[in-house]
Design a protein around this motif. Structure first.
Motif, mmCIF file in Angstrom:
data_model
loop_
_atom_site.group_PDB
_atom_site.id
_atom_site.type_symbol
_atom_site.label_atom_id
_atom_site.label_comp_id
_atom_site.label_asym_id
_atom_site.label_seq_id
_atom_site.Cartn_x
_atom_site.Cartn_y
_atom_site.Cartn_z
ATOM 1 N N TYR A 16 21.880 -27.041 28.955
ATOM 2 C CA TYR A 16 20.973 -26.313 28.085
ATOM 3 C C TYR A 16 21.768 -25.557 27.041
ATOM 4 N N VAL A 17 21.294 -25.617 25.776
ATOM 5 C CA VAL A 17 21.987 -24.949 24.672
ATOM 6 C C VAL A 17 20.979 -24.096 23.906
ATOM 7 N N ASN A 18 21.261 -22.806 23.833
ATOM 8 C CA ASN A 18 20.448 -21.880 23.043
ATOM 9 C C ASN A 18 21.232 -20.578 22.921
ATOM 10 N N PRO A 19 21.736 -20.246 21.736
ATOM 11 C CA PRO A 19 22.565 -19.033 21.597
ATOM 12 C C PRO A 19 21.802 -17.741 21.859
ATOM 13 N N SER A 20 20.454 -17.812 21.923
ATOM 14 C CA SER A 20 19.651 -16.608 22.131
ATOM 15 C C SER A 20 19.403 -16.305 23.603
ATOM 16 N N ARG A 21 19.902 -17.169 24.485
ATOM 17 C CA ARG A 21 19.620 -16.973 25.910
ATOM 18 C C ARG A 21 20.892 -17.179 26.734
ATOM 19 N N GLU A 22 21.001 -16.433 27.803
ATOM 20 C CA GLU A 22 22.143 -16.598 28.704
ATOM 21 C C GLU A 22 21.849 -17.624 29.787
ATOM 22 N N PRO A 25 22.785 -21.835 33.523
ATOM 23 C CA PRO A 25 23.430 -21.201 32.370
ATOM 24 C C PRO A 25 23.022 -21.878 31.066
ATOM 25 N N CYS A 26 22.944 -21.085 30.013
ATOM 26 C CA CYS A 26 22.574 -21.592 28.697
ATOM 27 C C CYS A 26 23.765 -21.397 27.758
ATOM 28 N N HIS A 27 24.209 -22.448 27.116
ATOM 29 C CA HIS A 27 25.394 -22.417 26.269
ATOM 30 C C HIS A 27 25.022 -22.059 24.827
ATOM 31 N N ASP A 28 26.010 -21.526 24.115
ATOM 32 C CA ASP A 28 25.768 -21.098 22.737
ATOM 33 C C ASP A 28 25.744 -22.267 21.759
#
Length: 705
Positions: free
Chosen positions: A45-51, A57-60
C-alpha cells in the motif's frame, strides 16, 4: 504486444496500490475485492498521507516498495505521471491507471494522456487505462476492480470492453445471473498504452479463452484491430463484437465518454466482415452466442434438425431458421418411421423437420434424440420445450435434457420457453441445465447462437485476406492539394495507379471538337471540364450521342450552359472533353468510389452507378477496406443486387466481373498508396462494365490538404 508484460498486468504475483485509502471508494473497494475474491500474492500500500491501512504499513512512495508486477494508480490526475515514471524507473512491467479526467475530460487531460502513453513506450510498460474501472483474471482469482458484486467463476470467454461500467455492472452481472463465466474481463479505459487489439491478441493466444467478446466505442488504430481479430478468428477463436455509434446520438455519447472517435457504420461493417468478426446487436445476444462457442465446435454444415413440443413454436423456429440461412433437411424415411413407432409420442401419420413431438415428447427426449442423432442428414440440433421450466415435471425434463447433451456428438441447443418464476429458493430445474450446457429462453436468440456457430465454421474455412497493413507504394504525380481535379489531372492520377480511362480529348474550340469527333468516328460525348463544376449533368454541360457534324453547335451549347450555371463565380473552365461513345445497351453502369472515414481512412464503395443509383438505392452495393485483392472483390459483389445486375439482370448483357474486380483492387491500392496530396474523395461514376472489360468514362477527384 509484449506477452510477458501483458501477463504481469493480467496475472500479477505482486501488486502495489498507490492511493490506498479506506476513504477512497475506488481504492478501498478494489483492495477489499482483491482479498475477498482470493488473490494470494503480495499487496503493498502506498499513500504518503497515511502510516497504515487495513492493519498494514503504508509507504510514502512507489519507490519505497520492492519491484512488483503491477502498480495500481488511484491518485489525483496531476500525480499520475510521476507515479508511473517512478514505477518505470524501478522496472515495474505494468500499470493499471484507475484515475479519470484525461482525454475524455479536457485538452489538458488529453495532453497528460499522450505523455502517459509516451512513458509506457519509454519504459516498455503494459499500461491499462487511464480512466479504467479495472480487470479480472478469474482462473488466478485476481479481481482488480472496485465494481464486482460477487466472486467470478472461472470460464472460457474473454471480455474486452471500452466501457468500464458495462464490463462489470452489466456484462459480468448479466452473465453471472445466467451461469456464464469469463476467463478474463478487461475494461480498457482510454487506451493510452495497451489497445483493444493488444488484449484480443493476448486472449487469442491463451489456452483459457475459447471465445472473445468485445464492446467497442471507437478505436484509434482500427486497422490493427482488424488484423488482430482476423488472426484470432483464423486461428480458431471466434470474436464477437457490439459496436456502438450507428446513430448521431450514440456517436456523441462516445466522444464525451472516452474521447474516442466512432467510425462510420458501413466502414465498421466492412471491417468486421473482413476480419470475420460477428457484429452482435446487444449484450444478451453477445453472451448467448459466445456461450455456444465455448460449448461446441462449429457444425460441419448448416443442416439443422428442430424438435419442438409445440407445433406453433416449430413453425416459428422454421421461419427463423430460413431467415438465418439455416437448412432444415427432411427426415429420412427410417427416422420418420422410428418416431411414428414410438409409443410415448402422440403422432398422426407423418413426421417432418421441424418435428412436432408435442408435450408428450418432453418426457422422452433421450429416446427421440437417439433416433434423430442416427440420421446423417443433420449436423446440429435444437430441442424446444414450450412447457414450465419449474415444478416437478420440469425436474424430469431437466434430467432428460442433460442426458441428451451427454449423448450428442454435434452441437445441441435447448430452448425452454415456459415459466421461470418460483417461490422455491432451491436451485430450479432450468438453472441446473444452463450450468451444464447452453440454454435459451427466446427463440430468436437460440437460433442466433446456432447461426453464429455455423457462420464461424464457414469463416475459418476461408482464405486469409490481404493484410490492411500491406500498403503499396504508388508513385503519384505532383497534383494540387485541397481541391477538385480537372479531368486531365484526375486521369494522370489514375494512370499512376495503372488505370486507363476511356479515350478522351480536351478541346478548346469548335473546330477541335469537330476534328476529334471525326477522328473518333462518332457519335461522341461532349462534357465541360471544370473543377468548379464537378456535377456537369446538373448544369446541362453534357451532350450525349453527338454526331461529328453537330459537334461545333453542341460545343457552344454545353460551354454556354456551364458559364450560365457558374455566372456568380469566376469559373475555371479548361475546355470541353470529347469522349468515345460507349455502347450503353451492352453495359452496366457501376460506381466505384473512395471516401475518407474518420477512423479507417480510405474506404471503397462499389454500387450500381449512373441512373441505377436512384433505382436500386445506396444499399445495393458493397463497402470494402483497401487494399483488397480482386478475388475478395468478386466474392463481396456476388450476392448483392449489383452482382445480380452484372450476371445479366432482365436481359442485360452480363458484365465482366473479373475486369471490374481488378479495377476496384487498383483503385484501392491507389487510395491507400497515394502520397501528398492524399485522395480525399474519388468517384468513377459511371464505370461501364461490358461483357469484355470496363471503361472509366467519368472522374471526380478531390484531394486533401
Amino acid at each position: 504486444m509484449n506477452t510477458e508484460r501483458m501477463a504481469a498486468l493480467l496475472a500479477p504475483d505482486s501488486i502495489a496500490v498507490v492511493g490506498a485509502s479506506p476513504d477512497s471508494w475506488y481504492a478501498s473497494n478494489l483492495i477489499e475485492n482483491l482479498a475477498e475474491y482470493g488473490f494470494d500474492g503480495e499487496v503493498y500500500y502506498v499513500n504518503p498521507s497515511r502510516e497504515e491501512v487495513w492493519g498494514e504499513p503504508c509507504h510514502d512512495s512507489i519507490s519505497d516498495v520492492p519491484v512488483v508486477d503491477l502498480v495500481v494508480v488511484s491518485v489525483p490526475r496531476k500525480y499520475v505521471l510521476g507515479v508511473v515514471e517512478d514505477a518505470g524507473e524501478m522496472g515495474v512491467p505494468s500499470a493499471l491507471v484507475i484515475t479519470a479526467g484525461f482525454a475524455e475530460a479536457d485538452d489538458e487531460g488529453a495532453a497528460l494522456e499522450a505523455k502517459l502513453g509516451e512513458l509506457g513506450e519509454t519504459y516498455g510498460m503494459a499500461i491499462c487505462g487511464p480512466n479504467t474501472i479495472g480487470l479480472a483474471n478469474t482462473h488466478d482469482e485476481t479481481v482488480i476492480t472496485s465494481t464486482c458484486s460477487r466472486k467470478p467463476g472461472a470460464g472460457s470467454i474473454g471480455l474486452v470492453s471500452q466501457s468500464g461500467a458495462l464490463a462489470f455492472t452489466t456484462f459480468y452481472e448479466r452473465a453471472a445471473d445466467e451461469d456464464i463465466d469469463f476467463a478474463y474481463i478487461v475494461a480498457t479505459g482510454n487506451e493510452a498504452g495497451l489497445s483493444m487489439a493488444d488484449y484480443v491478441e493476448f486472449m487469442a493466444d491463451s489456452d483459457r479463452v475459447e471465445a472473445i467478446c468485445a464492446y467497442i466505442e471507437g478505436i484509434d488504430d482500427p486497422r490493427r484491430f482488424v488484423e488482430s481479430a482476423s488472426e484470432a478468428v483464423r486461428g480458431g477463436t471466434p470474436v464477437l463484437a457490439t459496436k456502438v455509434g450507428r446513430s448521431a446520438v450514440a456517436e456523441q455519447a462516445s466522444l464525451s465518454h472516452t474521447g474516442s472517435v466512432t467510425g462510420d457504420a458501413a466502414a465498421w461493417d466492412a471491417a468486421f466482415e473482413r476480419a470475420g468478426v460477428e457484429r452482435v446487436p446487444d449484450i444478451p445476444d453477445l453472451l448467448g452466442r459466445s456461450r455456444a462457442h465455448t460449448a461446441f465446435d462449429p457444425p460441419e454444415s448448416a443442416n439443422v434438425c428442430l424438435a419442438s413440443t409445440s407445433g406453433g413454436l416449430a413453425s416459428l423456429l422454421a421461419d427463423m431458421a430460413a431467415e438465418r440461412d439455416l437448412s432444415l433437411p427432411p427426415l429420412s424415411g427410417d427416422t420418420e418411421q422410428a418416431l411414428l413407432d414410438m409409443e410415448d409420442l402422440l403422432t398422426f401419420g407423418a413426421m417432418y423437420n421441424p418435428a412436432d413431438i408435442r408435450g408428450y415428447g418432453a418426457d422422452v427426449l433421450p429416446e427421440i434424440a437417439e433416433v434423430l442423432f442416427a440420421d446423417d442428414a443433420f449436423d446440429a440440433y435444437v430441442f424446444a420445450v414450450g412447457l414450465p421450466a419449474v415444478g416437478e415435471r420440469a425436474e424430469e425434463i431437466a434430467d432428460a435434457m442433460l442426458r441428451v447433451r451427454e449423448m450428442a456428438d454435434d452441437p445441441v441447443l435447448f430452448l425452454w420457453t415456459g415459466r421461470k418464476a418460483s417461490e422455491d429458493d432451491s436451485p430450479l430445474p432450468y438453472e441446473r441445465v444452463r450450468r451444464e450446457t447452453p440454454l435459451y429462453y427466446d427463440p430468436g436468440r437460440c437460433l442466433d447462437a446456432l447461426s453464429s456457430l455455423v457462420r464461424f465454421g464457414e469463416r475459418t474455412g476461408q482464405g486469409t485476406p490481404r493484410p490492411l497493413t500491406d500498403v503499396p507504394a504508388v508513385e503519384t504525380p505532383t497534383l494540387p492539394a485541397g481541391r477538385v481535379l480537372t479531368w486531365t489531372e484526375g486521369a494522370t492520377l489514375l494512370e499512376a495507379g495503372g488505370i486507363e480511362p476511356a479515350e478522351t480529348r480536351l478541346v478548346t474550340s469548335t473546330g477541335e471538337a469537330t476534328d476529334h469527333a471525326n477522328a473518333m468516328g462518332g457519335p461522341v460525348v461532349l462534357k465541360v471540364d471544370s473543377r468548379d463544376l464537378p456535377h456537369r449533368s446538373d448544369a446541362g454541360a453534357v451532350a450525349v450521342g453527338v454526331e461529328p457534324a453537330d459537334a461545333a453547335d453542341e460545343y457552344e451549347r454545353v460551354i454556354g450552359n456551364a458559364r450560365e450555371h457558374l455566372a456568380d463565380a469566376d469559373p475555371a473552365i479548361e475546355g470541353v472533353l470529347v469522349q468515345t461513345m460507349a455502347a450503353l445497351d451492352a453495359s452496366t453502369e457501376v460506381l466505384v468510389g473512395v471516401s475518407t472515414d474518420e477512423s479507417f481512412g480510405p474506404v471503397l464503395t462499389v454500387a450500381p452507378g449512373g441512373e441505377l443509383v436512384e433505382l436500386f438505392g445506396p444499399d445495393a452495393g458493397i463497402t470494402l477496406l483497401p487494399p483488397v485483392e480482386p478475388a475478395e472483390v468478386r466474392t463481396a459483389i456476388a450476392d448483392t443486387p449489383l452482382g445480380e445486375l452484372l450476371s445479366g439482370y432482365r436481359g442485360r448483357s452480363a458484365g465482366d466481373l473479373d475486369a471490374l474486380a481488378s479495377l476496384v483492387s487498383r483503385v484501392g491500392d491507389l487510395a491507400v498508396g497515394a502520397r501528398e496530396p492524399r485522395i480525399e474523395e474519388l468517384d468513377l461514376n459511371p464505370v461501364l462494365v461490358g461483357p469484355d472489360g470496363v471503361s472509366v468514362v467519368d472522374i471526380l477527384v478531390r484531394t486533401g490538404r
